[in-house]
Design a protein around this motif. Structure first.
Motif, PDB file in Angstrom:
ATOM      1  N   VAL A  61       0.867  -1.280  -0.055  1.00 30.77           N
ATOM      2  CA  VAL A  61       0.126   0.065   0.035  1.00 30.77           C
ATOM      3  C   VAL A  61       0.787   1.266  -0.095  1.00 30.77           C
ATOM      4  CG1 VAL A  61      -1.897  -0.975   1.263  1.00 30.77           C
ATOM      5  CG2 VAL A  61      -0.164   0.077   2.512  1.00 30.77           C
ATOM      6  N   MET A  62       0.293   2.463  -0.441  1.00 29.20           N
ATOM      7  CA  MET A  62       1.070   3.574  -0.514  1.00 29.20           C
ATOM      8  C   MET A  62       1.073   4.322   0.926  1.00 29.20           C
ATOM      9  SD  MET A  62       0.043   5.478  -3.964  1.00 29.20           S
ATOM     10  CE  MET A  62       0.768   4.730  -5.564  1.00 29.20           C
ATOM     11  N   HIS A  63       0.070   4.220   1.867  1.00 25.18           N
ATOM     12  CA  HIS A  63       0.033   4.942   2.980  1.00 25.18           C
ATOM     13  C   HIS A  63       0.834   4.022   4.006  1.00 25.18           C
ATOM     14  CE1 HIS A  63      -1.228   7.512   6.055  1.00 25.18           C
ATOM     15  NE2 HIS A  63      -2.087   6.617   6.680  1.00 25.18           N
ATOM     16  N   LEU A  64       1.818   4.550   4.561  1.00 20.91           N
ATOM     17  CA  LEU A  64       2.685   3.679   5.682  1.00 20.91           C
ATOM     18  C   LEU A  64       2.358   3.849   7.085  1.00 20.91           C
ATOM     19  CD1 LEU A  64       6.074   3.563   3.579  1.00 20.91           C
ATOM     20  CD2 LEU A  64       4.383   1.869   3.750  1.00 20.91           C
ATOM     21  N   LYS A  65       1.451   4.668   7.339  1.00 18.68           N
ATOM     22  CA  LYS A  65       0.972   5.180   8.690  1.00 18.68           C
ATOM     23  C   LYS A  65       1.993   5.541   9.343  1.00 18.68           C
ATOM     24  CE  LYS A  65      -3.091   2.290   8.263  1.00 18.68           C
ATOM     25  NZ  LYS A  65      -3.298   0.833   8.292  1.00 18.68           N
ATOM     26  N   VAL A  66       2.024   5.196  10.628  1.00 16.50           N
ATOM     27  CA  VAL A  66       3.039   5.501  11.636  1.00 16.50           C
ATOM     28  C   VAL A  66       4.391   4.686  11.493  1.00 16.50           C
ATOM     29  CG1 VAL A  66       3.972   5.977  14.209  1.00 16.50           C
ATOM     30  CG2 VAL A  66       1.536   6.755  13.110  1.00 16.50           C
ATOM     31  N   TYR A  73       6.591  12.538  19.590  1.00 15.84           N
ATOM     32  CA  TYR A  73       6.184  12.886  18.358  1.00 15.84           C
ATOM     33  C   TYR A  73       6.025  11.584  17.341  1.00 15.84           C
ATOM     34  CZ  TYR A  73       6.900  17.796  19.479  1.00 15.84           C
ATOM     35  OH  TYR A  73       6.969  19.028  20.105  1.00 15.84           O
ATOM     36  N   LEU A  74       4.912  11.702  16.385  1.00 20.30           N
ATOM     37  CA  LEU A  74       5.026  10.283  15.473  1.00 20.30           C
ATOM     38  C   LEU A  74       5.266  10.965  14.166  1.00 20.30           C
ATOM     39  CD1 LEU A  74       1.404   9.313  16.921  1.00 20.30           C
ATOM     40  CD2 LEU A  74       3.670   8.131  17.478  1.00 20.30           C
ATOM     41  N   ILE A  75       5.708  10.133  13.473  1.00 19.57           N
ATOM     42  CA  ILE A  75       5.955  10.175  12.089  1.00 19.57           C
ATOM     43  C   ILE A  75       5.356   9.420  11.181  1.00 19.57           C
ATOM     44  CG2 ILE A  75       7.952  10.499  10.374  1.00 19.57           C
ATOM     45  CD1 ILE A  75       9.574  10.640  13.178  1.00 19.57           C
ATOM     46  N   HIS A  90       3.901  14.625  13.704  1.00 18.65           N
ATOM     47  CA  HIS A  90       2.754  15.132  14.476  1.00 18.65           C
ATOM     48  C   HIS A  90       2.508  14.448  15.669  1.00 18.65           C
ATOM     49  CE1 HIS A  90       0.596  10.916  13.605  1.00 18.65           C
ATOM     50  NE2 HIS A  90       1.282  11.048  12.591  1.00 18.65           N
ATOM     51  N   GLU A  91       1.686  15.045  16.516  1.00 22.16           N
ATOM     52  CA  GLU A  91       1.430  14.624  18.011  1.00 22.16           C
ATOM     53  C   GLU A  91       0.616  13.633  18.317  1.00 22.16           C
ATOM     54  OE1 GLU A  91       1.902  18.010  20.601  1.00 22.16           O
ATOM     55  OE2 GLU A  91       2.690  18.873  18.911  1.00 22.16           O
ATOM     56  N   THR A  92      -0.385  13.546  17.622  1.00 17.53           N
ATOM     57  CA  THR A  92      -1.522  12.426  18.081  1.00 17.53           C
ATOM     58  C   THR A  92      -1.653  11.806  16.724  1.00 17.53           C
ATOM     59  OG1 THR A  92      -3.299  14.193  17.483  1.00 17.53           O
ATOM     60  CG2 THR A  92      -2.558  13.990  19.691  1.00 17.53           C
ATOM     61  N   ARG A  93      -2.144  10.477  17.115  1.00 19.72           N
ATOM     62  CA  ARG A  93      -2.579   9.407  15.866  1.00 19.72           C
ATOM     63  C   ARG A  93      -3.751   9.931  15.350  1.00 19.72           C
ATOM     64  NH1 ARG A  93      -0.712   4.581  14.976  1.00 19.72           N
ATOM     65  NH2 ARG A  93       1.145   3.804  16.230  1.00 19.72           N
ATOM     66  N   VAL A  97      -7.635  10.246   8.774  1.00 24.83           N
ATOM     67  CA  VAL A  97      -7.404  11.617   8.222  1.00 24.83           C
ATOM     68  C   VAL A  97      -6.254  12.088   7.644  1.00 24.83           C
ATOM     69  CG1 VAL A  97      -7.337  14.241   9.227  1.00 24.83           C
ATOM     70  CG2 VAL A  97      -8.935  12.522  10.407  1.00 24.83           C
ATOM     71  N   ILE A  98      -4.971  11.418   8.024  1.00 23.91           N
ATOM     72  CA  ILE A  98      -3.775  11.779   7.506  1.00 23.91           C
ATOM     73  C   ILE A  98      -3.461  11.113   6.317  1.00 23.91           C
ATOM     74  CG2 ILE A  98      -1.542  11.190   7.777  1.00 23.91           C
ATOM     75  CD1 ILE A  98      -1.635  11.922  10.758  1.00 23.91           C
ATOM     76  N   ARG A  99      -4.260   9.849   6.064  1.00 29.09           N
ATOM     77  CA  ARG A  99      -4.215   9.346   4.880  1.00 29.09           C
ATOM     78  C   ARG A  99      -4.854  10.155   3.981  1.00 29.09           C
ATOM     79  NH1 ARG A  99      -7.925   5.559   2.738  1.00 29.09           N
ATOM     80  NH2 ARG A  99      -8.961   5.458   4.893  1.00 29.09           N
TER      81      ARG A  99
END
Lengths: 141, 190
Positions: A61-66, A73-75, A90-93, A97-99
């Motif tokens: 998949v293209m979205h690799l999440k965290v 901090y999360l990337i 970012h700070e919160t999961r 939305v990020i996807r």
């Protein structure tokens, strides 16, 4: 809540970066990183590139999440078909939305690529692109 | 019975034109312009001239194709010619119909106002400060018009006066009639 977005090219070069804050819950969109954090953002994001490059071959998949954590901090990351990496600090999961944010950003990126005067890995300096990314940030984050 | 130029254009576009992917045309034209800019070292005035020359070479050949497909009769006035160019010519080849306007007093000048330009989709001019003031991105169209009209005995000058890529409100091309060409004897033929 603050965010740091970086678009990294195929040669690990920086193509675009943006700091912004959240617009939710009355936020005004301005980033609130401390002075130390501000300097560290690009470093943190770049250090997660190794992890990204390892992970990209294990997933389809293209979205690799965290993919990485730095203290609190999360990337999150997203990799495009042309091996361009979008990284968001970012700070919160908020995976979903990020996807969606990343997918719209990909759309914008493809439109930039369509211009004959823009070549892959070139830094994006267009003010229009900047404005549109900020609008996306406002919409999703 | 197709009477108005608009109807002729629609009919020919629907029946007698083979279609090709629009993005292919956009990307091909884009790479032509980008390569010209690189080859001439960002001398945008030169690039404009080259695009015009290329357009001229296209135009002198395109006119035959146009006349074969559209079967239009001879235009009686320059005004008729303008209508045919915008409603039939552009329709057949680019599927757009620019508006004809801004006629001058002596009816020898008019403007073509493009509300869409498939050649310039998604294009952003380079940020070097020069391009935005010097490059006419779609200049090939000026050459095409000049070449095609010259083959039907109409000498014109065509130039862009505004372009949305440069930040203007509209994309507008100004066409000026220089003279109607009479058949001339080749020099030294007696």
């Amino acid at each position: 809540m603050s965010f740091y977005l970086a678009i990294i090219g195929t040669k690990d070069n920086a193509v675009y970066e943006l700091e912004f804050g959240t617009y939710r819950q009355g936020g005004d969109g301005r980033p609130r990183f401390s002075a130390d954090m501000k300097q560290l953002c690009p470093f943190i994001v770049h250090s997660s590139l190794d992890i990204l490059e390892e992970m990209q071959w294990n997933t389809s998949v293209m979205h690799l999440k965290v993919i990485d954590k730095f203290y609190n901090y999360l990337i999150s990351s997203y990799i495009t078909a042309g091996n361009i990496k979008f990284l968001l600090l970012h700070e919160t999961r908020a995976d979903d939305v990020i996807r969606q944010f990343f997918m719209d950003l990909y759309d914008l990126y493809v439109k930039t690529l369509m211009s004959p005067f823009y070549s892959v890995d070139q830094p994006i300096t267009s003010a229009v692109f900047d404005q549109r990314v900020k609008m996306l940030a406002k919409k999703y984050l | 019975m197709s009477r108005t130029p608009r109807q002729i254009g629609e009919e020919v576009w629907k029946t007698r034109v083979e279609k090709v992917n629009a993005e292919l045309v956009t990307l091909t034209y884009g790479s032509v312009v980008a390569q010209l800019c690189k080859d001439f070292g960002n001398d945008y005035i030169q690039v404009n001239e080259q695009l015009d020359k290329m357009g001229y070479n296209i135009g002198i050949r395109l006119i035959e194709d146009f006349l074969a497909r559209s079967n239009t009769s001879r235009c009686r006035t320059f005004k008729d010619a303008a209508e045919i160019v915008s409603k039939v010519g552009f329709k057949i080849f680019l599927n757009i119909t620019p508006t004809v306007g801004n006629w001058s007093q002596d009816n020898k000048q008019f403007s073509l106002i493009f509300d869409e330009n498939p050649l310039a989709d998604f294009v952003e001019l380079p940020d070097d400060g020069k391009a935005i003031n010097e490059l006419w991105y779609s200049n090939i169209l000026c050459g095409v018009l000049r070449g095609a009209l010259e083959m039907v005995q109409t000498q014109v000058e065509a130039q862009f006066v505004s372009d949305v890529l440069r930040g203007h409100e509209t994309t507008e091309m100004r066409v000026t009639l220089i003279r109607i060409l009479e058949d001339e004897m080749p020099v030294g033929d007696d």
